[in-house]
Design a protein around this motif. Sequence first.
Motif, PDB file in Angstrom:
ATOM      1  N   ARG A 292       1.450  -1.406   0.053  1.00 49.75           N
ATOM      2  CA  ARG A 292       0.274  -0.222  -0.009  1.00 49.75           C
ATOM      3  C   ARG A 292       1.067   0.696  -0.128  1.00 49.75           C
ATOM      4  O   ARG A 292       0.590   2.258  -0.882  1.00 49.75           O
ATOM      5  N   ALA A 293       1.941   1.357   0.881  1.00 49.69           N
ATOM      6  CA  ALA A 293       2.770   2.223   0.658  1.00 49.69           C
ATOM      7  C   ALA A 293       3.488   2.535  -0.165  1.00 49.69           C
ATOM      8  O   ALA A 293       3.919   4.276  -0.569  1.00 49.69           O
ATOM      9  N   LYS A 294       3.355   1.237  -1.196  1.00 54.65           N
ATOM     10  CA  LYS A 294       4.337   1.785  -2.490  1.00 54.65           C
ATOM     11  C   LYS A 294       3.192   2.263  -3.809  1.00 54.65           C
ATOM     12  O   LYS A 294       3.581   2.826  -4.391  1.00 54.65           O
ATOM     13  N   ASP A 295       2.036   1.386  -3.006  1.00 44.77           N
ATOM     14  CA  ASP A 295       1.125   2.025  -4.454  1.00 44.77           C
ATOM     15  C   ASP A 295       0.576   3.573  -3.918  1.00 44.77           C
ATOM     16  O   ASP A 295      -0.256   4.188  -3.387  1.00 44.77           O
ATOM     17  N   LYS A 296       0.492   4.097  -5.227  1.00 44.95           N
ATOM     18  CA  LYS A 296       0.944   6.030  -5.871  1.00 44.95           C
ATOM     19  C   LYS A 296      -1.006   5.784  -5.900  1.00 44.95           C
ATOM     20  O   LYS A 296      -1.395   7.111  -5.693  1.00 44.95           O
ATOM     21  N   THR A 297      -1.242   5.093  -5.814  1.00 44.73           N
ATOM     22  CA  THR A 297      -2.927   5.558  -5.780  1.00 44.73           C
ATOM     23  C   THR A 297      -3.443   5.102  -4.864  1.00 44.73           C
ATOM     24  O   THR A 297      -4.814   5.572  -4.173  1.00 44.73           O
ATOM     25  N   ARG A 301       0.740   6.437   3.603  1.00 47.69           N
ATOM     26  CA  ARG A 301       2.791   6.078   3.395  1.00 47.69           C
ATOM     27  C   ARG A 301       2.812   5.809   5.037  1.00 47.69           C
ATOM     28  O   ARG A 301       2.236   5.423   6.006  1.00 47.69           O
ATOM     29  N   LEU A 302       4.268   5.015   4.851  1.00 51.34           N
ATOM     30  CA  LEU A 302       5.174   4.232   6.148  1.00 51.34           C
ATOM     31  C   LEU A 302       4.924   5.208   6.318  1.00 51.34           C
ATOM     32  O   LEU A 302       6.162   5.913   6.319  1.00 51.34           O
ATOM     33  N   MET A 303       4.578   5.931   8.204  1.00 55.54           N
ATOM     34  CA  MET A 303       5.077   6.864   8.914  1.00 55.54           C
ATOM     35  C   MET A 303       6.322   6.805   9.381  1.00 55.54           C
ATOM     36  O   MET A 303       6.549   4.804   9.917  1.00 55.54           O
TER      37      MET A 303
END
Length: 428
Positions: A292-297, A301-303
């Motif tokens: 999910r963190a890599k998915d631009k849509t 983000r990985l806080m």
Amino acid sequence: MSETARMILDGQEYEFPVISGSENEKAIDISKLRGSTGYITMDPGFKNTGSTQSGITYLDGENGVLRYRGYAIEELAEKASFIEVAYLLIYGDLPNKEQLQYFNDSVTRHTIVHENMKRFFDAFPLGAHPMGMLSSMVASLSTFYPESQNPNRDITDIDLTIHRLIAKLPTLAAQAYKHNVGLPTMYPKNDLSYVGNFMHMMWGVPAEDYEVNPIVESALNKLFILHADHEQNCSTSTVRVVGSSQANLYSSVSAGVSALWGPLHGGANQAVIEMLEAIRAEGSPLQSWIDRAKDKTDSFRLMGFGHRVYKNFDPRARIIKKAADEVLGQLGVNDPVLDIAKQLEEVALNDEYFVKRGLYPNVDFYSGIIYRALGIPTDMFTVMFALGRLPGWIGQWKEMTENREPIGRPRQVYVGATERAFTSLDAR
Ligand code: SDX
């Protein structure tokens, strides 16, 4: 021989001086660019733009180096007290015994806040975010101490204002906490250390004598030092820009508190714990969160991961990760969220997306785990960051003021409508 940078614009060659810092960092001085070429530069987020020449903190993002006035963060975190580091950042050198005694005594004398401020706290709704209360209360200090508004910057007024702010921020932070837990505020105790006094005001109750736990005091001392300054980060740049208009120190720092609150900045330590709690509650595989963190849509983000400057590792994160193991072990706290954080770090640092972009745990990734173990509620985490960052904000504001730097006022490239005539309402 002084270096220069050459630029060709519209067929004409221009030369601009190159500045070299004490660690051989290089910058092109474009202060005369617009006057000589009519051009400005464009750099959203100032990723490639220096705003000042500062002698306070040095970062080497590629090698994970952080030094306050030349002293390595690893040494200061292990050997110094926070009040010593505050003096170092503000006045430029580690204090000798007399200087430390004077500074500590002066700060201790100013820890109490005006009784009227209690009425401000009473007016906040229950559950008010402590950062909203803190930024309001810090700005209001300027109304109680009008000499701080003196724009000609009398040196004695500045020093008194600095000592008052260093002294009162922990008192205000503890009052914000007590407001939300519905417990009576505690007056400062002047026989305690700076950190011990904060603990007394946070967790003490009138009915009994508060015993300062040395493990907690040492952990907070280290965490405050690790957060004390970080050159021209978002909140420090805010303090400098606000102060550059000759606004008083309280108003400038209040603006810094507000900037720090954002989840992309100091608010990340709260967002990290909320993220780890969500991961724990959902129980889905860590890889799905990484994806999910890599998915631009996906806005997720990985806080606690990534940094504008550090592209290999944040030295503070390494120290805090080690301290988290130590403190939780000493306090006998077993927090499953720490294990999730370590596993998440492991998965991320074996993923090409993170490694290629230099995304590593930053100062906020593990700090919340320690705050939690100390019994600090999540919405107070960024307040803890502000308590640590205060001497850095003050030192940077003082440097900007003493150097009489010009008011911060960037230019722009206009991309809106070109000139057009006004039309009557009927004609629109
Ligand atoms: C602090 O500046 C300081 O010194 C700050 C600080 C201090 O002491 O004052 O160190 C304290 O603020 C630490 C940072 C706390 N914030 C977070 O943990 C929030 C999550 N991190 C990010 O939002 C981000 O990494 C920043 C804000 C910290 C830095 O952002 P940048 O420098 O503007 O970088 P970017 O957003 O342009 O990211 C570069 C790439 C992008 O992907 P591509 O466009 O190249 O494909 O990395 C990606 C970003 O999408 N990326 C992340 C990510 N952080 C960056 N992808 C997933 N998760 C992340 N956390």
